[in-house]
Design a protein around this motif. Sequence first.
Motif, PDB file in Angstrom:
ATOM      1  N   ASP A  13      32.197  29.660 -12.865  1.00 59.81           N
ATOM      2  CA  ASP A  13      33.045  29.314 -11.724  1.00 59.81           C
ATOM      3  C   ASP A  13      34.233  28.431 -12.119  1.00 59.81           C
ATOM      4  O   ASP A  13      35.017  28.017 -11.255  1.00 59.81           O
ATOM      5  CB  ASP A  13      32.214  28.584 -10.661  1.00 59.81           C
ATOM      6  CG  ASP A  13      31.141  29.480 -10.060  1.00 59.81           C
ATOM      7  OD1 ASP A  13      31.405  30.687  -9.904  1.00 59.81           O
ATOM      8  OD2 ASP A  13      30.049  28.967  -9.761  1.00 59.81           O
ATOM      9  N   GLY A  14      34.345  28.119 -13.410  1.00 61.15           N
ATOM     10  CA  GLY A  14      35.469  27.302 -13.877  1.00 61.15           C
ATOM     11  C   GLY A  14      35.206  25.815 -13.866  1.00 61.15           C
ATOM     12  O   GLY A  14      36.130  25.026 -14.096  1.00 61.15           O
ATOM     13  N   LEU A  15      33.960  25.402 -13.605  1.00 60.90           N
ATOM     14  CA  LEU A  15      33.610  23.980 -13.551  1.00 60.90           C
ATOM     15  C   LEU A  15      33.155  23.504 -14.924  1.00 60.90           C
ATOM     16  O   LEU A  15      32.318  24.153 -15.570  1.00 60.90           O
ATOM     17  CB  LEU A  15      32.495  23.752 -12.530  1.00 60.90           C
ATOM     18  CG  LEU A  15      32.101  22.305 -12.236  1.00 60.90           C
ATOM     19  CD1 LEU A  15      33.203  21.611 -11.447  1.00 60.90           C
ATOM     20  CD2 LEU A  15      30.786  22.260 -11.473  1.00 60.90           C
ATOM     21  N   TRP A  16      33.718  22.373 -15.371  1.00 62.58           N
ATOM     22  CA  TRP A  16      33.267  21.767 -16.610  1.00 62.58           C
ATOM     23  C   TRP A  16      32.041  20.911 -16.318  1.00 62.58           C
ATOM     24  O   TRP A  16      32.107  19.951 -15.545  1.00 62.58           O
ATOM     25  CB  TRP A  16      34.372  20.916 -17.221  1.00 62.58           C
ATOM     26  CG  TRP A  16      35.485  21.731 -17.794  1.00 62.58           C
ATOM     27  CD1 TRP A  16      36.670  22.067 -17.195  1.00 62.58           C
ATOM     28  CD2 TRP A  16      35.512  22.346 -19.079  1.00 62.58           C
ATOM     29  NE1 TRP A  16      37.428  22.850 -18.024  1.00 62.58           N
ATOM     30  CE2 TRP A  16      36.748  23.038 -19.194  1.00 62.58           C
ATOM     31  CE3 TRP A  16      34.617  22.387 -20.152  1.00 62.58           C
ATOM     32  CZ2 TRP A  16      37.088  23.748 -20.341  1.00 62.58           C
ATOM     33  CZ3 TRP A  16      34.970  23.090 -21.294  1.00 62.58           C
ATOM     34  CH2 TRP A  16      36.196  23.761 -21.382  1.00 62.58           C
ATOM     35  N   THR A  17      30.928  21.277 -16.918  1.00 60.47           N
ATOM     36  CA  THR A  17      29.679  20.583 -16.625  1.00 60.47           C
ATOM     37  C   THR A  17      28.827  20.502 -17.884  1.00 60.47           C
ATOM     38  O   THR A  17      29.092  21.175 -18.885  1.00 60.47           O
ATOM     39  CB  THR A  17      28.901  21.302 -15.502  1.00 60.47           C
ATOM     40  OG1 THR A  17      27.753  20.535 -15.145  1.00 60.47           O
ATOM     41  CG2 THR A  17      28.474  22.701 -15.945  1.00 60.47           C
ATOM     42  N   GLY A  18      27.803  19.678 -17.844  1.00 56.67           N
ATOM     43  CA  GLY A  18      26.921  19.536 -18.998  1.00 56.67           C
ATOM     44  C   GLY A  18      25.730  18.662 -18.657  1.00 56.67           C
ATOM     45  O   GLY A  18      25.735  17.944 -17.654  1.00 56.67           O
ATOM     46  N   GLN A  19      24.721  18.730 -19.503  1.00 54.92           N
ATOM     47  CA  GLN A  19      23.490  17.972 -19.298  1.00 54.92           C
ATOM     48  C   GLN A  19      23.377  16.895 -20.366  1.00 54.92           C
ATOM     49  O   GLN A  19      23.349  17.205 -21.557  1.00 54.92           O
ATOM     50  CB  GLN A  19      22.270  18.902 -19.389  1.00 54.92           C
ATOM     51  CG  GLN A  19      20.944  18.218 -19.127  1.00 54.92           C
ATOM     52  CD  GLN A  19      20.832  17.672 -17.715  1.00 54.92           C
ATOM     53  OE1 GLN A  19      21.265  18.318 -16.767  1.00 54.92           O
ATOM     54  NE2 GLN A  19      20.262  16.494 -17.564  1.00 54.92           N
ATOM     55  N   PRO A  20      23.348  15.612 -19.984  1.00 58.88           N
ATOM     56  CA  PRO A  20      23.203  14.557 -20.994  1.00 58.88           C
ATOM     57  C   PRO A  20      21.911  14.721 -21.787  1.00 58.88           C
ATOM     58  O   PRO A  20      20.862  15.068 -21.234  1.00 58.88           O
ATOM     59  CB  PRO A  20      23.188  13.267 -20.166  1.00 58.88           C
ATOM     60  CG  PRO A  20      23.795  13.641 -18.849  1.00 58.88           C
ATOM     61  CD  PRO A  20      23.413  15.067 -18.620  1.00 58.88           C
ATOM     62  N   GLN A  21      21.989  14.465 -23.081  1.00 55.80           N
ATOM     63  CA  GLN A  21      20.839  14.545 -23.969  1.00 55.80           C
ATOM     64  C   GLN A  21      20.596  13.172 -24.594  1.00 55.80           C
ATOM     65  O   GLN A  21      21.542  12.513 -25.026  1.00 55.80           O
ATOM     66  CB  GLN A  21      21.101  15.561 -25.084  1.00 55.80           C
ATOM     67  CG  GLN A  21      21.392  16.970 -24.617  1.00 55.80           C
ATOM     68  CD  GLN A  21      20.159  17.650 -24.050  1.00 55.80           C
ATOM     69  OE1 GLN A  21      19.034  17.337 -24.440  1.00 55.80           O
ATOM     70  NE2 GLN A  21      20.361  18.569 -23.112  1.00 55.80           N
ATOM     71  N   PRO A  22      19.344  12.717 -24.648  1.00 51.47           N
ATOM     72  CA  PRO A  22      19.079  11.434 -25.312  1.00 51.47           C
ATOM     73  C   PRO A  22      19.527  11.500 -26.759  1.00 51.47           C
ATOM     74  O   PRO A  22      19.235  12.470 -27.472  1.00 51.47           O
ATOM     75  CB  PRO A  22      17.554  11.269 -25.182  1.00 51.47           C
ATOM     76  CG  PRO A  22      17.030  12.647 -24.927  1.00 51.47           C
ATOM     77  CD  PRO A  22      18.098  13.374 -24.182  1.00 51.47           C
ATOM     78  N   ALA A  23      20.255  10.483 -27.206  1.00 48.87           N
ATOM     79  CA  ALA A  23      20.866  10.574 -28.533  1.00 48.87           C
ATOM     80  C   ALA A  23      20.582   9.366 -29.412  1.00 48.87           C
ATOM     81  O   ALA A  23      20.133   9.520 -30.547  1.00 48.87           O
ATOM     82  CB  ALA A  23      22.373  10.760 -28.401  1.00 48.87           C
ATOM     83  N   LEU A  24      20.868   8.164 -28.921  1.00 49.66           N
ATOM     84  CA  LEU A  24      20.827   6.981 -29.783  1.00 49.66           C
ATOM     85  C   LEU A  24      20.201   5.815 -29.042  1.00 49.66           C
ATOM     86  O   LEU A  24      20.588   5.505 -27.916  1.00 49.66           O
ATOM     87  CB  LEU A  24      22.258   6.615 -30.218  1.00 49.66           C
ATOM     88  CG  LEU A  24      22.465   5.290 -30.943  1.00 49.66           C
ATOM     89  CD1 LEU A  24      21.692   5.244 -32.249  1.00 49.66           C
ATOM     90  CD2 LEU A  24      23.950   5.041 -31.192  1.00 49.66           C
ATOM     91  N   ILE A  25      19.246   5.179 -29.690  1.00 47.10           N
ATOM     92  CA  ILE A  25      18.637   3.950 -29.178  1.00 47.10           C
ATOM     93  C   ILE A  25      18.912   2.860 -30.206  1.00 47.10           C
ATOM     94  O   ILE A  25      18.577   3.017 -31.394  1.00 47.10           O
ATOM     95  CB  ILE A  25      17.116   4.101 -28.957  1.00 47.10           C
ATOM     96  CG1 ILE A  25      16.834   5.182 -27.905  1.00 47.10           C
ATOM     97  CG2 ILE A  25      16.506   2.778 -28.510  1.00 47.10           C
ATOM     98  CD1 ILE A  25      16.734   6.564 -28.467  1.00 47.10           C
ATOM     99  N   ARG A  26      19.540   1.799 -29.775  1.00 43.96           N
ATOM    100  CA  ARG A  26      19.897   0.703 -30.672  1.00 43.96           C
ATOM    101  C   ARG A  26      18.909  -0.445 -30.486  1.00 43.96           C
ATOM    102  O   ARG A  26      18.647  -0.888 -29.365  1.00 43.96           O
ATOM    103  CB  ARG A  26      21.322   0.232 -30.421  1.00 43.96           C
ATOM    104  CG  ARG A  26      22.365   1.309 -30.695  1.00 43.96           C
ATOM    105  CD  ARG A  26      23.777   0.815 -30.407  1.00 43.96           C
ATOM    106  NE  ARG A  26      24.140  -0.270 -31.317  1.00 43.96           N
ATOM    107  CZ  ARG A  26      24.603  -1.439 -30.903  1.00 43.96           C
ATOM    108  NH1 ARG A  26      24.744  -1.703 -29.614  1.00 43.96           N
ATOM    109  NH2 ARG A  26      24.933  -2.366 -31.779  1.00 43.96           N
ATOM    110  N   VAL A  27      18.373  -0.902 -31.627  1.00 44.75           N
ATOM    111  CA  VAL A  27      17.356  -1.948 -31.645  1.00 44.75           C
ATOM    112  C   VAL A  27      17.824  -3.028 -32.612  1.00 44.75           C
ATOM    113  O   VAL A  27      18.540  -2.749 -33.578  1.00 44.75           O
ATOM    114  CB  VAL A  27      15.993  -1.367 -32.086  1.00 44.75           C
ATOM    115  CG1 VAL A  27      14.921  -2.441 -32.153  1.00 44.75           C
ATOM    116  CG2 VAL A  27      15.570  -0.237 -31.144  1.00 44.75           C
ATOM    117  N   MET A  28      17.428  -4.266 -32.352  1.00 47.38           N
ATOM    118  CA  MET A  28      17.769  -5.384 -33.232  1.00 47.38           C
ATOM    119  C   MET A  28      16.491  -6.007 -33.783  1.00 47.38           C
ATOM    120  O   MET A  28      15.536  -6.248 -33.036  1.00 47.38           O
ATOM    121  CB  MET A  28      18.563  -6.443 -32.464  1.00 47.38           C
ATOM    122  CG  MET A  28      19.056  -7.587 -33.335  1.00 47.38           C
ATOM    123  SD  MET A  28      20.238  -7.080 -34.608  1.00 47.38           S
ATOM    124  CE  MET A  28      21.599  -6.492 -33.577  1.00 47.38           C
TER     125      MET A  28
END
Length: 390
Positions: free
Chosen positions: A245-260
């Motif tokens: 339909d011409g809509l820019w869309t997407g599904q977020p994917q878990p990528a980075l977890i920052r720990v100290m």
Amino acid sequence: MSPRAFRALRWLNRSHGPALRLTFAGLMAVTTFIITGRAALAREAAALCRGDRFATAMHRLRWYLTHGWTARMMPGDVPLFDPTSDMDPGTVHALADWLAGRRGLHADLARLYVLARQIRDSRDPADQQALMQRFETQASDLVRDIAYPDTRKRVAGKSAPQFTLDQARAALSAIQSCDLPFYVISGTFLGAVREGAFLAHDYDIDVGIDIVDFDEAKLRHQITASADLAYINASDHLDLTRDPDGLWTGQPQPALIRVMHASGIGIDIFVHHPDGDLSWHGSAKHRWDNSAFTLADYALSGLSVRGPADADRYLTENYGDWRTPVTSFNCSTGTPNVSFPRNPSALAEQLRTALLPGRPTDRQVAALILWQEGYLHRTGDRTTFRFGWI
């Protein structure tokens, strides 16, 4: 990171009792309303505290303080933070309304984050196209004087903090104690293969985990239970694609977890996703592709670790000539397998980094990415911005 900052992270991310939650919710609501004058933003700040999300609430408050009338009283850098993170559309609208009355570069860049979020939330192709055109227009006004970086000047990497062997071993041991199947990747794996030890010039520890084994709730619980680890934040990877339909869309994917770690060493946990014969990992601003790999055992400074079985293939994909040591490295420019997502929020962050005063290396790298990825164009005596993937 100082011991005080580590303790603050631990406190913010622990479980807080009902009385403390309500007390902080009231304080956050009042302070946010005084700064912004927007009831919707005050309600959202209070809800974060009632939901025991103190870290997010404090990030939000510091961002309001550095963008509101209180900015002149705030020392230090403006935090790199997407103000629309986890906001519902109504609250994003209230944020846009508040920012409309603010002036200056910080407010201009903040409006790009808001437009980026509205683009992602839109479900009408015509409305989305209009928002994208507004983003292009506003970004073009900001980048008009950005020239193509002088590539004869070497793009340097991060300055490494003190990274002792004992600290690195302790940090990796602490994350290995979590009951999840981590393996070492990137620079940490390079050290294991090439030197059998941590790289002397490294500044963090990189570990991976496959998406099928990833349990964010379990990871958060185990980090909280460890006396030596503190959760910093998590970021998703989002790449917009166009539907029929011409809509820019997407599904977020878990990528980075920052720990100290308590020593101050950062630990980056990258979630790995299958994609045909590839395995990719990334962040909000990056994606790195590797051939799909199995795991094998390695020794790293006396520790037993797992890592990609075909070390030569993996490291060549990541670094090219990985056998030749380098002492200055940048993950955005030094990795042949890197790509950058088609995501307006990631672009808002690149633009912010390229435009605000700060570390010259970071500004140069962000500008170089924007030019090389086709977002910036020189027209006459000025530079303009366009979404290269529309």
